[in-house]
Design an enzyme around this catalytic site. Sequence first.
Site, PDB file in Angstrom:
ATOM      1  CB  SER A   1      -0.884   0.003   1.244  1.00 39.74           C
ATOM      2  OG  SER A   1      -1.519   1.259   1.396  1.00 39.74           O
TER       3      SER A   1
ATOM      4  CE1 TYR B   1      -4.166  -1.955   4.621  1.00 36.96           C
ATOM      5  CE2 TYR B   1      -3.500   0.275   4.049  1.00 36.96           C
ATOM      6  CZ  TYR B   1      -3.850  -1.004   3.668  1.00 36.96           C
ATOM      7  OH  TYR B   1      -3.885  -1.347   2.342  1.00 36.96           O
TER       8      TYR B   1
END
Length: 194
Positions: free
Chosen positions: A128, A153
């Site tokens: 990501s 995350y």
Amino acid sequence: MDHVLVTGAAGFIGFYLSKKLLDNGISVTGIDNLNDYYEVSLKQARLKQLLNIKNFSVIKTDLENRDGIENIFKENDFDVVVHLAAQAGVRYSIENPHIYVHTNLVGFLHILEGCRNTGVKHLVFASSSSVYGANKKMPLSVRHNVDHPISLYAATKKANELMAHTYAALYRIRHRFTFFHSIRSMGKARHGSF
């Protein structure tokens, strides 16, 4: 490449990747837990379309299900694994940290172990842009330092990169990772419509 495992097959990217592979005559087994982070009916509609295409099958399970993931790898002969499944969302990770550890770390370990134990030739997985965290340099580059994530995350995605690198060094598992930036799809997302 004859048989590909696509985790997160009901997601936006997983659906289109699976469809493209199938259109090119490649068998696809999809995994998805159909969680409610965003619209479940949208995920179900995508899987319904894929199930109408020859050589597609789907298994509904959580990545944290060690025995289930082991069995999926043992019962299939995957040439390539494309690991797109993850608990996504920066803000949600602040409110629900345990889900991220279970899905993104423990689940990814199960995928790595499946690859190692069954001789998968290549692993592709989704990282990501969130891993860039506090990095202020623009444009972003894979050469930039990503040691300062600012969400759990992002930390789990950075950990995935390190885990894959370790497995490559120890067990010679070829791998590639991709960075996605703010994926938008048609339909309702958890935080609004697009």
